[in-house]
Design a protein around this motif. Structure first.
Motif, PDB file in Angstrom:
ATOM      1  N   PRO A  47      36.189  23.440  71.114  1.00 50.46           N
ATOM      2  CA  PRO A  47      37.337  22.537  71.214  1.00 50.46           C
ATOM      3  C   PRO A  47      38.390  23.141  72.138  1.00 50.46           C
ATOM      4  O   PRO A  47      38.712  24.329  72.044  1.00 50.46           O
ATOM      5  N   GLY A  48      38.896  22.346  73.058  1.00 49.31           N
ATOM      6  CA  GLY A  48      39.904  22.821  73.987  1.00 49.31           C
ATOM      7  C   GLY A  48      39.357  23.524  75.210  1.00 49.31           C
ATOM      8  O   GLY A  48      40.114  24.042  76.026  1.00 49.31           O
ATOM      9  N   SER A  49      38.025  23.553  75.340  1.00 52.46           N
ATOM     10  CA  SER A  49      37.413  24.200  76.498  1.00 52.46           C
ATOM     11  C   SER A  49      36.270  23.343  77.006  1.00 52.46           C
ATOM     12  O   SER A  49      35.621  22.633  76.245  1.00 52.46           O
ATOM     13  N   GLU A  50      36.014  23.413  78.295  1.00 56.59           N
ATOM     14  CA  GLU A  50      34.932  22.640  78.885  1.00 56.59           C
ATOM     15  C   GLU A  50      33.656  23.440  79.053  1.00 56.59           C
ATOM     16  O   GLU A  50      32.572  22.874  79.152  1.00 56.59           O
ATOM     17  N   ASN A  51      33.760  24.766  79.113  1.00 56.89           N
ATOM     18  CA  ASN A  51      32.550  25.545  79.383  1.00 56.89           C
ATOM     19  C   ASN A  51      32.323  26.729  78.454  1.00 56.89           C
ATOM     20  O   ASN A  51      31.267  27.348  78.499  1.00 56.89           O
ATOM     21  N   GLU A  52      33.279  27.090  77.600  1.00 57.10           N
ATOM     22  CA  GLU A  52      33.049  28.185  76.656  1.00 57.10           C
ATOM     23  C   GLU A  52      32.126  27.710  75.548  1.00 57.10           C
ATOM     24  O   GLU A  52      32.449  26.777  74.808  1.00 57.10           O
ATOM     25  N   GLN A  53      30.995  28.365  75.408  1.00 53.92           N
ATOM     26  CA  GLN A  53      29.967  27.935  74.469  1.00 53.92           C
ATOM     27  C   GLN A  53      30.137  28.622  73.108  1.00 53.92           C
ATOM     28  O   GLN A  53      30.346  29.836  73.045  1.00 53.92           O
ATOM     29  N   TRP A  54      30.013  27.853  72.034  1.00 54.98           N
ATOM     30  CA  TRP A  54      30.008  28.438  70.694  1.00 54.98           C
ATOM     31  C   TRP A  54      28.587  28.560  70.161  1.00 54.98           C
ATOM     32  O   TRP A  54      28.356  29.196  69.124  1.00 54.98           O
ATOM     33  N   LEU A  55      27.609  27.964  70.864  1.00 54.04           N
ATOM     34  CA  LEU A  55      26.209  27.991  70.435  1.00 54.04           C
ATOM     35  C   LEU A  55      25.327  28.426  71.589  1.00 54.04           C
ATOM     36  O   LEU A  55      25.427  27.887  72.695  1.00 54.04           O
ATOM     37  N   PHE A  56      24.458  29.396  71.311  1.00 43.25           N
ATOM     38  CA  PHE A  56      23.474  29.838  72.303  1.00 43.25           C
ATOM     39  C   PHE A  56      22.081  29.575  71.733  1.00 43.25           C
ATOM     40  O   PHE A  56      21.591  30.305  70.877  1.00 43.25           O
TER      41      PHE A  56
END
Length: 351
Positions: free
Chosen positions: A105-114
């Motif tokens: 949330p609040g980001s376009e490219n930071e991933q929370w899931l790999f």
């Protein structure tokens, strides 16, 4: 006895890279130094008791890293992660494309899931723990286009799903019969792909279709054997793929797999979907929209032991001995974590 076919190293690497979802796969970035990309996540336990997962990344850039072991129900679990969680910002998926954009949330490219459902097979098809721990940080840097040293702000929460070894082995045999080989897996270890002497193939041609169970059992290089133990162990501790059949190597690999499993933030059991769901929700403080289904009508379940010979049954147990020991350990550890979860929940209930 199977006929063994040796494929050149350049062929393996070439076909592997072509098969990856991201055409811009950077082998030099993948083969980054272990000491530079294995921070605290590999040396301590991440559980709901001592660490709270933060999908927003306010202080730490927390990332769930899914180690997907073949034929453990991992595909279904992966789909739950990308599409079944109640999220402020759901993963954005496109029809016909397996990988979705699961940014914070609040980001376009930071991933929370790999996982393969978010970044594709970025570290290779069905990459194991040894590959993932050395690959994930640099791959995230690449996808997120971050500056050097930013990875130090990340915490990696490793997760996986395990399955009863007898059924898992039969399921993999059936899958190979239908045409699966995972030929394009990298098996990267200690910064190199196994040589053809270290890891020959068990079949001629491109596929191993219609392989009999006896032939499947007879190949000493079949990675279906003890797959769960191998994929959770630190293979750099046992010489990578040079001596996987050695008795001492198997014992060391088992102990390493147990140690790593304890440090996983979460793992589930295919045979216990309800508690798997509850334990994940408790660990990550995330809720699923729909409950997990407990499916017992698998292909492997249709093969009754009565239809197998005594030699075949014993053969499955023999070549998966470490997997059976690991699963017994995992089942006990799973029960401990579930019991602790229920005890915490009971304390929070109003009297």
């Amino acid at each position: 006895m199977a006929n063994y076919y040796f494929v050149g190293l350049s062929t393996i690497v070439g076909l592997t890279i072509l098969s990856l979802l991201y055409d811009s796969f950077d082998m030099e970035m993948y083969m980054c130094k272990r000491e530079e990309t294995a921070p605290h996540d590999t040396t301590r336990e991440f559980t709901s008791k001592n660490v709270t997962f933060d999908i927003y990344g306010k202080q730490w850039k927390d990332v769930i890293v899914f180690v997907h072991i073949q034929k453990t129900g991992g595909s279904n679990f992966g789909r739950h992660l990308k599409a079944n969680l109640m999220l402020e910002k759901p993963c954005v998926c496109q029809r016909g494309i397996k990988a979705c954009n699961c940014s914070r949330p609040g980001s376009e490219n930071e991933q929370w899931l790999f996982s393969e459902y978010s970044v594709g097979w970025a570290c290779g098809v069905h990459a194991d723990w040894t590959e993932m721990v050395n690959c994930v940080p640099s791959m995230l840097d690449k996808f997120e286009n971050v500056k050097q040293q930013t990875w130090q702000r990340r915490r990696y929460f490793y997760v996986t799903v395990l399955r009863e070894p007898f059924a898992r082995f039969l399921s993999e045999w059936q899958h190979v019969q239908r045409g699966a080989t995972w030929f394009s897996s990298l098996h990267m270890c200690d910064e190199h792909v196994p040589t053809e002497e270290e890891l020959p193939l068990c079949y001629k041609g491109a596929l191993w279709e219609n392989v009999s169970l006896d032939e499947f059992l007879s190949c000493p290089f079949n990675l279906a054997s003890n797959r769960q133990t191998r994929m959770l162990a630190d293979l750099t501790k046992v010489g990578c793929y040079s001596s996987l059949s050695d008795t001492e190597t198997k014992a060391k690999m088992l102990e390493s797999a147990k140690e790593n499993l304890r440090r996983f933030a979460f793992f589930g059991l295919l045979e216990n979907q309800l508690d798997t769901q509850m334990l994940f929700e408790d660990t990550f403080k995330l809720k699923f929209k729909k409950d997990f289904d407990q499916r017992n009508d698998t292909y492997a379940a249709k093969i009754k032991k009565e239809n197998l010979t005594v030699e075949q049954i014993q053969g499955i147990y023999d070549i998966n001995a470490e997997d059976f020991l690991l699963y017994d350990y995992a089942r006990d550890l799973f029960k401990e974590r579930v019991s602790a979860m229920r005890a915490r929940r009971k304390k929070t209930l109003p009297s």
